[in-house]
Write a protein that holds these residues in place. Structure first.
Motif, PDB file in Angstrom:
ATOM      1  N   CYS A  13      35.315  51.017  44.711  1.00  0.00           N
ATOM      2  CA  CYS A  13      34.914  49.635  44.983  1.00  0.00           C
ATOM      3  C   CYS A  13      34.068  49.597  46.257  1.00  0.00           C
ATOM      4  O   CYS A  13      34.543  49.944  47.349  1.00  0.00           O
ATOM      5  CB  CYS A  13      36.131  48.738  45.146  1.00  0.00           C
ATOM      6  SG  CYS A  13      35.693  47.016  45.510  1.00  0.00           S
ATOM      7  N   PRO A  14      32.806  49.169  46.183  1.00  0.00           N
ATOM      8  CA  PRO A  14      31.929  49.206  47.369  1.00  0.00           C
ATOM      9  C   PRO A  14      32.311  48.197  48.442  1.00  0.00           C
ATOM     10  O   PRO A  14      31.893  48.343  49.596  1.00  0.00           O
ATOM     11  CB  PRO A  14      30.550  48.900  46.775  1.00  0.00           C
ATOM     12  CG  PRO A  14      30.824  48.133  45.531  1.00  0.00           C
ATOM     13  CD  PRO A  14      32.098  48.677  44.985  1.00  0.00           C
TER      14      PRO A  14
ATOM     15  N   CYS B  10      30.693  43.036  40.644  1.00  0.00           N
ATOM     16  CA  CYS B  10      29.694  44.086  40.379  1.00  0.00           C
ATOM     17  C   CYS B  10      29.990  44.905  39.135  1.00  0.00           C
ATOM     18  O   CYS B  10      29.144  45.666  38.669  1.00  0.00           O
ATOM     19  CB  CYS B  10      29.561  44.992  41.598  1.00  0.00           C
ATOM     20  SG  CYS B  10      30.971  46.112  41.846  1.00  0.00           S
ATOM     21  N   LYS B  11      31.211  44.834  38.606  1.00  0.00           N
ATOM     22  CA  LYS B  11      31.633  45.503  37.366  1.00  0.00           C
ATOM     23  C   LYS B  11      31.890  46.997  37.527  1.00  0.00           C
ATOM     24  O   LYS B  11      32.166  47.683  36.541  1.00  0.00           O
ATOM     25  CB  LYS B  11      30.623  45.317  36.227  1.00  0.00           C
ATOM     26  CG  LYS B  11      30.267  43.894  35.889  1.00  0.00           C
ATOM     27  CD  LYS B  11      29.394  43.835  34.646  1.00  0.00           C
ATOM     28  CE  LYS B  11      28.078  44.550  34.891  1.00  0.00           C
ATOM     29  NZ  LYS B  11      27.150  44.440  33.743  1.00  0.00           N
ATOM     30  N   ARG B  12      31.808  47.517  38.733  1.00  0.00           N
ATOM     31  CA  ARG B  12      31.931  48.961  38.876  1.00  0.00           C
ATOM     32  C   ARG B  12      33.329  49.445  38.481  1.00  0.00           C
ATOM     33  O   ARG B  12      33.488  50.497  37.861  1.00  0.00           O
ATOM     34  CB  ARG B  12      31.625  49.380  40.319  1.00  0.00           C
ATOM     35  CG  ARG B  12      31.450  50.876  40.458  1.00  0.00           C
ATOM     36  CD  ARG B  12      30.779  51.245  41.746  1.00  0.00           C
ATOM     37  NE  ARG B  12      30.682  52.692  41.859  1.00  0.00           N
ATOM     38  CZ  ARG B  12      30.240  53.318  42.932  1.00  0.00           C
ATOM     39  NH1 ARG B  12      29.849  52.624  43.987  1.00  0.00           N
ATOM     40  NH2 ARG B  12      30.176  54.630  42.961  1.00  0.00           N
ATOM     41  N   CYS B  13      34.361  48.688  38.835  1.00  0.00           N
ATOM     42  CA  CYS B  13      35.729  49.088  38.468  1.00  0.00           C
ATOM     43  C   CYS B  13      35.910  49.079  36.958  1.00  0.00           C
ATOM     44  O   CYS B  13      36.606  49.929  36.395  1.00  0.00           O
ATOM     45  CB  CYS B  13      36.749  48.172  39.144  1.00  0.00           C
ATOM     46  SG  CYS B  13      36.509  46.413  38.803  1.00  0.00           S
ATOM     47  N   ILE B  14      35.271  48.120  36.290  1.00  0.00           N
ATOM     48  CA  ILE B  14      35.375  48.033  34.831  1.00  0.00           C
ATOM     49  C   ILE B  14      34.690  49.232  34.174  1.00  0.00           C
ATOM     50  O   ILE B  14      35.208  49.844  33.243  1.00  0.00           O
ATOM     51  CB  ILE B  14      34.766  46.714  34.322  1.00  0.00           C
ATOM     52  CG1 ILE B  14      35.596  45.522  34.818  1.00  0.00           C
ATOM     53  CG2 ILE B  14      34.673  46.698  32.801  1.00  0.00           C
ATOM     54  CD1 ILE B  14      35.017  44.172  34.443  1.00  0.00           C
ATOM     55  N   GLU B  15      33.518  49.577  34.685  1.00  0.00           N
ATOM     56  CA  GLU B  15      32.726  50.643  34.071  1.00  0.00           C
ATOM     57  C   GLU B  15      33.286  52.031  34.348  1.00  0.00           C
ATOM     58  O   GLU B  15      33.142  52.942  33.529  1.00  0.00           O
ATOM     59  CB  GLU B  15      31.283  50.560  34.582  1.00  0.00           C
ATOM     60  CG  GLU B  15      30.545  49.302  34.121  1.00  0.00           C
ATOM     61  CD  GLU B  15      29.196  49.150  34.792  1.00  0.00           C
ATOM     62  OE1 GLU B  15      28.935  49.897  35.769  1.00  0.00           O
ATOM     63  OE2 GLU B  15      28.413  48.288  34.356  1.00  0.00           O
TER      64      GLU B  15
ATOM     65  N   ILE C  66      39.726  46.256  46.303  1.00  0.00           N
ATOM     66  CA  ILE C  66      40.892  46.690  45.522  1.00  0.00           C
ATOM     67  C   ILE C  66      41.767  47.582  46.386  1.00  0.00           C
ATOM     68  O   ILE C  66      41.273  48.503  47.046  1.00  0.00           O
ATOM     69  CB  ILE C  66      40.467  47.438  44.244  1.00  0.00           C
ATOM     70  CG1 ILE C  66      39.619  46.547  43.337  1.00  0.00           C
ATOM     71  CG2 ILE C  66      41.699  47.939  43.481  1.00  0.00           C
ATOM     72  CD1 ILE C  66      39.071  47.253  42.126  1.00  0.00           C
ATOM     73  N   SER C  67      43.057  47.305  46.392  1.00  0.00           N
ATOM     74  CA  SER C  67      44.030  48.141  47.090  1.00  0.00           C
ATOM     75  C   SER C  67      45.184  48.439  46.147  1.00  0.00           C
ATOM     76  O   SER C  67      45.531  47.599  45.299  1.00  0.00           O
ATOM     77  CB  SER C  67      44.569  47.454  48.347  1.00  0.00           C
ATOM     78  OG  SER C  67      43.600  47.417  49.367  1.00  0.00           O
ATOM     79  N   MET C  68      45.777  49.595  46.300  1.00  0.00           N
ATOM     80  CA  MET C  68      46.986  49.912  45.551  1.00  0.00           C
ATOM     81  C   MET C  68      48.154  49.153  46.175  1.00  0.00           C
ATOM     82  O   MET C  68      48.322  49.146  47.397  1.00  0.00           O
ATOM     83  CB  MET C  68      47.261  51.411  45.572  1.00  0.00           C
ATOM     84  CG  MET C  68      46.141  52.273  45.011  1.00  0.00           C
ATOM     85  SD  MET C  68      45.719  51.915  43.305  1.00  0.00           S
ATOM     86  CE  MET C  68      47.182  52.543  42.465  1.00  0.00           C
TER      87      MET C  68
ATOM     88  N   GLY D 235      44.243  55.170  41.220  1.00  0.00           N
ATOM     89  CA  GLY D 235      43.558  54.814  42.454  1.00  0.00           C
ATOM     90  C   GLY D 235      42.057  54.966  42.414  1.00  0.00           C
ATOM     91  O   GLY D 235      41.386  54.754  43.427  1.00  0.00           O
ATOM     92  N   ASN D 236      41.498  55.305  41.259  1.00  0.00           N
ATOM     93  CA  ASN D 236      40.060  55.487  41.159  1.00  0.00           C
ATOM     94  C   ASN D 236      39.306  54.212  41.505  1.00  0.00           C
ATOM     95  O   ASN D 236      38.297  54.237  42.210  1.00  0.00           O
ATOM     96  CB  ASN D 236      39.695  55.957  39.746  1.00  0.00           C
ATOM     97  CG  ASN D 236      38.210  56.218  39.581  1.00  0.00           C
ATOM     98  OD1 ASN D 236      37.649  57.125  40.163  1.00  0.00           O
ATOM     99  ND2 ASN D 236      37.561  55.381  38.777  1.00  0.00           N
TER     100      ASN D 236
END
Length: 443
Positions: free
Chosen positions: A426-427, A389-394, A431-433, A420-421
């Motif tokens: 992430c919907p 979805c690219k949300r982490c990139i954006e 993604i996990s730390m 941790g953002n």
């Protein structure tokens, strides 16, 4: 800047000492007349392209003997608006200003007559090369330290005080030169917060203007004890040890503090300025004929701050200074491997600027080592959950993510701040730390 409180010493002395140490170091290179054109790469492996403007004088040959300036037929005005001791012309070939570093002369070709080569012909070591062209070079670096400083606020915008219209209305920076040779000054006015703490201009306080004015008055009174000084102010702000400076000036003869800024500034008789103000403490109207009026203007982000901010894509505050996490990491920009130091972060005095830059320089040392340490708490992506979805990139504030060849987000560990953002936004909880997963948090 001509004098530093409390010793009223020449600030160039400290600069000369620092630059001499850099010149002697085998691990430092200094590129004068150079600008950064682009920056690419990542922490530990940056690549910067520099554009070097021609000096027209070979640094390694020039001995700064001055014979070229003696032969030059062209006199040009001093750089910028200068007064007092600095109000002199110079030749088209001259030492660098305001500090002759490097010692080699420089040619301002804009003023050279066509076909004139007198400086090149007379140079005993053939150091002048009037055919030099601009050039580019690429350098590699593990980290970047930005110290682009500040500019004075454009006091022409504060129209009520006549700066730029009346020759005896000057800025506090120009007063630095005038105070070195104040032979004809008998009555001098100083307006504090000229354009500062004012919604029409600068809404903030620059923190150093009051101390700078008090220092100038102290120096002026040492040279001209009979001079009368009037300080128009809203509030006198001398934080920390500068309170001692305020108490010294307050105790001087013929120094008057007037609470309230002038309502009228206009030319008077015999070349003086007529200034009218109301002292809000006593409620009395004050009318003065001044030889000089000094405006204490505020500090704004330099042109270099604006250029580097756009080039490096560094976040800036609403006031234009570089943004940082002031309580914990004031020297960090929002780009990993890039640190900001000094007054490009916000208004501050010389001592605070030096301390800030030293801290920023120490903070980049891990990035210039052969290896970079990565804390084991970085984000990990579950590809089976990711839908690209690219949300982490954006939304990564540090631009740590990019697409891999298959269209999935790929993390650059050298850029990641492990905030941790990405895990939070992430919907699909893909993604996990590392060592702090969503499952662990749920438990």
């Amino acid at each position: 800047m001509r004098r530093l409180f409390p010793r009223l010493c020449d600030p160039l002395c400290g600069l000369e000492f620092a630059l001499q140490k850099l010149q002697e170091s085998k691990r430092a290179e200094i590129f004068a007349l150079s600008e950064v054109q682009s920056l690419s790469g990542a922490p530990g492996n940056f690549e910067a392209v520099l554009r070097r403007r021609p000096r027209y004088v070979l640094e390694e040959r020039c001995r700064a003997c001055g014979e070229c300036a003696g032969a030059c037929p062209v006199s040009i005005p001093p750089a910028g608006k200068q007064h007092g001791a600095d109000n002199h012309n110079r030749k088209a070939i001259h030492p660098a200003e305001p500090m002759a570093f490097p010692s080699a002369f420089v040619v301002d070709r804009r003023f050279c007559p066509p076909d004139c080569r007198k400086c090149a012909d007379i140079c005993p070591v053939q150091a002048v090369n009037l055919d030099e062209q601009p050039g580019e070079m690429t350098i590699k670096a593990g980290a970047v330290l930005v110290t682009t400083g500040w500019d004075g606020y454009a006091l022409e915008k504060v129209e009520e005080y006549g700066y730029g219209l009346y020759p005896n209305v000057v800025s506090n920076l120009e007063m630095e030169a005038i105070a070195e040779n104040p032979s004809d000054l008998k009555e001098v006015g100083f307006i504090q917060c000229a354009g500062s703490r004012d919604e029409r201009h600068l809404a903030y306080c620059s923190t150093v203007c009051c101390s700078a004015t008090l220092k100038q008055i102290l120096h002026l009174k040492e040279i001209r004890p009979d001079a009368k000084c009037y300080i128009f102010y809203q509030d006198i702000r001398t934080p920390g040890l500068d309170e001692e400076l305020y108490q010294k000036v307050k105790a001087l003869d013929q120094v008057l503090f007037i609470r309230g800024n002038p309502s009228t500034v206009k030319p008077g008789e015999n070349g003086k300025l007529w200034v009218r103000a109301e002292d809000t403490f006593s409620g009395t109207e004050i009318s003065l004929d001044l030889d000089l009026l000094v405006l204490a203007g505020g500090m704004v982000p330099s042109g270099g701050t604006q250029e580097i901010g756009a080039l490096f894509k560094l976040t800036r505050t609403p006031n234009g200074f570089f943004e940082a996490h002031l309580p914990c990491h004031p020297e960090e920009s929002q780009k990993t491997g890039i640190r900001v130091g000094g007054s490009c972060r916000g208004p501050m005095g010389v001592a605070a600027s030096i301390e800030s830059s030293h801290r920023a320089a120490m903070d980049i040392l891990p990035f210039v080592a052969e290896t970079i340490r990565i804390e084991p708490a970085y984000p990990e992506l579950n590809l089976t959950k990711c839908d690209k979805c690219k949300r982490c990139i954006e939304e990564c504030p540090y631009s740590s993510y990019a697409f891999d060849p298959n269209g999935f987000p790929a993390l650059d560990l050298t850029k990641c701040r492990q905030c941790g953002n990405c895990m939070g936004i992430c919907p699909l909880s893909a993604i996990s730390m590392r060592n702090l997963t969503i499952a662990q948090l749920a438990d």
